[in-house]
Design a protein around this motif. Sequence first.
Motif, mmCIF file in Angstrom:
data_model
loop_
_atom_site.group_PDB
_atom_site.id
_atom_site.type_symbol
_atom_site.label_atom_id
_atom_site.label_comp_id
_atom_site.label_asym_id
_atom_site.label_seq_id
_atom_site.Cartn_x
_atom_site.Cartn_y
_atom_site.Cartn_z
ATOM 1 N N HIS A 121 0.834 -1.064 -0.129
ATOM 2 C CA HIS A 121 -0.124 0.002 0.038
ATOM 3 C C HIS A 121 0.934 1.203 0.017
ATOM 4 O O HIS A 121 1.920 1.417 0.678
ATOM 5 C CB HIS A 121 -0.789 0.092 1.052
ATOM 6 C CG HIS A 121 -1.759 1.229 1.232
ATOM 7 N ND1 HIS A 121 -2.793 1.384 0.511
ATOM 8 C CD2 HIS A 121 -1.825 2.223 2.107
ATOM 9 C CE1 HIS A 121 -3.658 2.510 0.832
ATOM 10 N NE2 HIS A 121 -3.059 2.979 1.827
ATOM 11 N N TYR A 128 5.903 3.359 1.450
ATOM 12 C CA TYR A 128 4.759 2.494 1.490
ATOM 13 C C TYR A 128 4.941 1.487 2.418
ATOM 14 O O TYR A 128 6.013 1.230 3.230
ATOM 15 C CB TYR A 128 4.851 1.838 -0.044
ATOM 16 C CG TYR A 128 6.382 1.137 -0.343
ATOM 17 C CD1 TYR A 128 6.412 -0.096 0.097
ATOM 18 C CD2 TYR A 128 7.161 1.728 -0.645
ATOM 19 C CE1 TYR A 128 7.715 -0.857 -0.281
ATOM 20 C CE2 TYR A 128 8.702 1.256 -0.825
ATOM 21 C CZ TYR A 128 8.766 -0.097 -0.888
ATOM 22 O OH TYR A 128 9.979 -0.753 -1.080
ATOM 23 N N LEU A 129 3.804 0.510 2.616
ATOM 24 C CA LEU A 129 3.595 -0.434 3.690
ATOM 25 C C LEU A 129 4.127 -1.718 2.876
ATOM 26 O O LEU A 129 3.859 -1.871 1.624
ATOM 27 C CB LEU A 129 2.366 -0.476 4.232
ATOM 28 C CG LEU A 129 1.802 0.562 4.672
ATOM 29 C CD1 LEU A 129 0.391 0.591 4.949
ATOM 30 C CD2 LEU A 129 2.628 1.428 5.834
ATOM 31 N N SER A 130 4.579 -2.557 3.577
ATOM 32 C CA SER A 130 5.378 -3.846 3.000
ATOM 33 C C SER A 130 5.448 -4.897 4.356
ATOM 34 O O SER A 130 4.895 -4.454 5.453
ATOM 35 C CB SER A 130 6.713 -3.695 2.553
ATOM 36 O OG SER A 130 6.927 -4.928 1.947
ATOM 37 N N ALA A 159 4.808 -6.049 9.830
ATOM 38 C CA ALA A 159 4.566 -5.171 8.838
ATOM 39 C C ALA A 159 5.282 -3.817 9.067
ATOM 40 O O ALA A 159 5.514 -3.206 10.139
ATOM 41 C CB ALA A 159 2.947 -4.687 9.111
ATOM 42 N N ARG A 161 6.989 0.089 7.583
ATOM 43 C CA ARG A 161 6.796 1.224 6.405
ATOM 44 C C ARG A 161 8.309 1.578 5.748
ATOM 45 O O ARG A 161 9.136 1.692 6.555
ATOM 46 C CB ARG A 161 6.259 2.269 7.197
ATOM 47 C CG ARG A 161 6.189 3.632 6.491
ATOM 48 C CD ARG A 161 5.810 4.860 7.396
ATOM 49 N NE ARG A 161 5.715 6.282 6.593
ATOM 50 C CZ ARG A 161 5.509 7.500 6.989
ATOM 51 N NH1 ARG A 161 5.253 7.343 8.361
ATOM 52 N NH2 ARG A 161 5.292 8.365 6.478
ATOM 53 N N TRP A 188 13.376 1.260 6.815
ATOM 54 C CA TRP A 188 12.105 0.638 7.200
ATOM 55 C C TRP A 188 11.933 0.859 8.633
ATOM 56 O O TRP A 188 12.817 0.932 9.522
ATOM 57 C CB TRP A 188 11.803 -0.834 6.868
ATOM 58 C CG TRP A 188 12.702 -1.890 7.431
ATOM 59 C CD1 TRP A 188 13.471 -1.584 8.497
ATOM 60 C CD2 TRP A 188 12.995 -2.948 6.858
ATOM 61 N NE1 TRP A 188 14.094 -2.873 8.875
ATOM 62 C CE2 TRP A 188 13.958 -3.689 7.798
ATOM 63 C CE3 TRP A 188 12.584 -3.788 5.557
ATOM 64 C CZ2 TRP A 188 14.555 -4.942 7.769
ATOM 65 C CZ3 TRP A 188 13.334 -5.104 5.527
ATOM 66 C CH2 TRP A 188 13.981 -5.398 6.509
ATOM 67 N N MET A 191 5.597 -1.147 11.854
ATOM 68 C CA MET A 191 4.313 -0.719 12.067
ATOM 69 C C MET A 191 4.059 -0.858 13.608
ATOM 70 O O MET A 191 4.540 -1.844 14.132
ATOM 71 C CB MET A 191 3.098 -1.163 11.753
ATOM 72 C CG MET A 191 3.138 -0.635 9.805
ATOM 73 S SD MET A 191 3.288 0.938 9.499
ATOM 74 C CE MET A 191 1.585 1.381 9.878
ATOM 75 N N ASN A 197 -0.688 -9.989 7.325
ATOM 76 C CA ASN A 197 -0.904 -9.452 6.357
ATOM 77 C C ASN A 197 -2.262 -9.846 5.759
ATOM 78 O O ASN A 197 -2.204 -11.153 5.160
ATOM 79 C CB ASN A 197 0.242 -9.342 5.051
ATOM 80 C CG ASN A 197 -0.145 -8.724 4.092
ATOM 81 O OD1 ASN A 197 -1.084 -7.903 3.730
ATOM 82 N ND2 ASN A 197 0.714 -9.028 2.844
ATOM 83 N N THR A 203 -3.926 -3.976 6.454
ATOM 84 C CA THR A 203 -2.431 -3.891 6.917
ATOM 85 C C THR A 203 -2.189 -2.367 7.331
ATOM 86 O O THR A 203 -1.336 -2.142 8.058
ATOM 87 C CB THR A 203 -1.590 -4.290 5.529
ATOM 88 O OG1 THR A 203 -2.047 -5.602 5.170
ATOM 89 C CG2 THR A 203 -0.093 -4.051 5.912
ATOM 90 N N ASN A 204 -2.836 -1.347 6.696
ATOM 91 C CA ASN A 204 -2.463 -0.109 6.764
ATOM 92 C C ASN A 204 -3.424 0.394 8.129
ATOM 93 O O ASN A 204 -4.494 1.051 8.119
ATOM 94 C CB ASN A 204 -2.779 0.853 5.876
ATOM 95 C CG ASN A 204 -2.492 2.211 6.193
ATOM 96 O OD1 ASN A 204 -2.006 2.610 7.251
ATOM 97 N ND2 ASN A 204 -3.016 3.293 5.483
ATOM 98 N N PRO A 208 0.714 5.620 10.519
ATOM 99 C CA PRO A 208 2.003 4.886 11.150
ATOM 100 C C PRO A 208 2.467 5.915 12.154
ATOM 101 O O PRO A 208 1.995 7.102 12.419
ATOM 102 C CB PRO A 208 2.986 5.082 9.891
ATOM 103 C CG PRO A 208 2.161 4.990 8.774
ATOM 104 C CD PRO A 208 0.963 5.819 9.048
#
Length: 214
Positions: A121, A128-130, A159, A161, A188, A191, A197, A203-204, A208
């Motif tokens: 996202h 972005y989120l990963s 999770a 950012r 990174w 979160m 996930n 996920t978001n 953050p």
Amino acid sequence: MVAGAADGGLGDGTGLQIADTPETAGFFGRKISCHGPGSYPALKLSALVECGTRALIDVVFGPHDTPEPEQNAVLCRSLRPGMLVLADRASDGYPLMCKAVATGADLLWRIQNNRSLAVIHTLPDGSYLSMVADVRGRDRLRYWARHPRPVPPQVEGVAVRVIDATVTATVPTAAPGPAPSAWSPRCWTPMPTQQRNSSPSTTNAGKPRRPSTA
């Protein structure tokens, strides 16, 4: 690592020459180069240091060939909730991150530029989120990134950012010195909670958390 009550981190491992005795040479070993073994035994040292005061919070040392992530994993024993922990790219492995996250500390870690992280996202500021996961989970996310579907795969991990940034260092024009140089770290930050996930929307989980400036 660099860490502390407010801000700090895990520093790069460093090597130190020590007294040449049969005991130290047998335990710590000698560095080997193209010219042969070193003149003195050497140890590998990693430390947890507070950013502002440079105070030593914890230190670990061992044989000169001890992997830095292994020593940083031991330093996690001194992390506490409320700490903002900085670390260089040698500390970006999944097992070490899991151990650090479990302490309740907040992490802001530099990662290697060649690390491939799936974009789950994208946030308005360009970060972005990963997810950081084990090898199997990582491969599933990479496959999903190449062949995206509405919902990402179910992957157990942390999770994060991901922030790409460029830091430019300059010197006063009147002072002699090198030309301005740019440094492009890739960081990174996990979160607020370790989670599974499920989809970009879940996920978001809210905005953050920002590092404390106190």
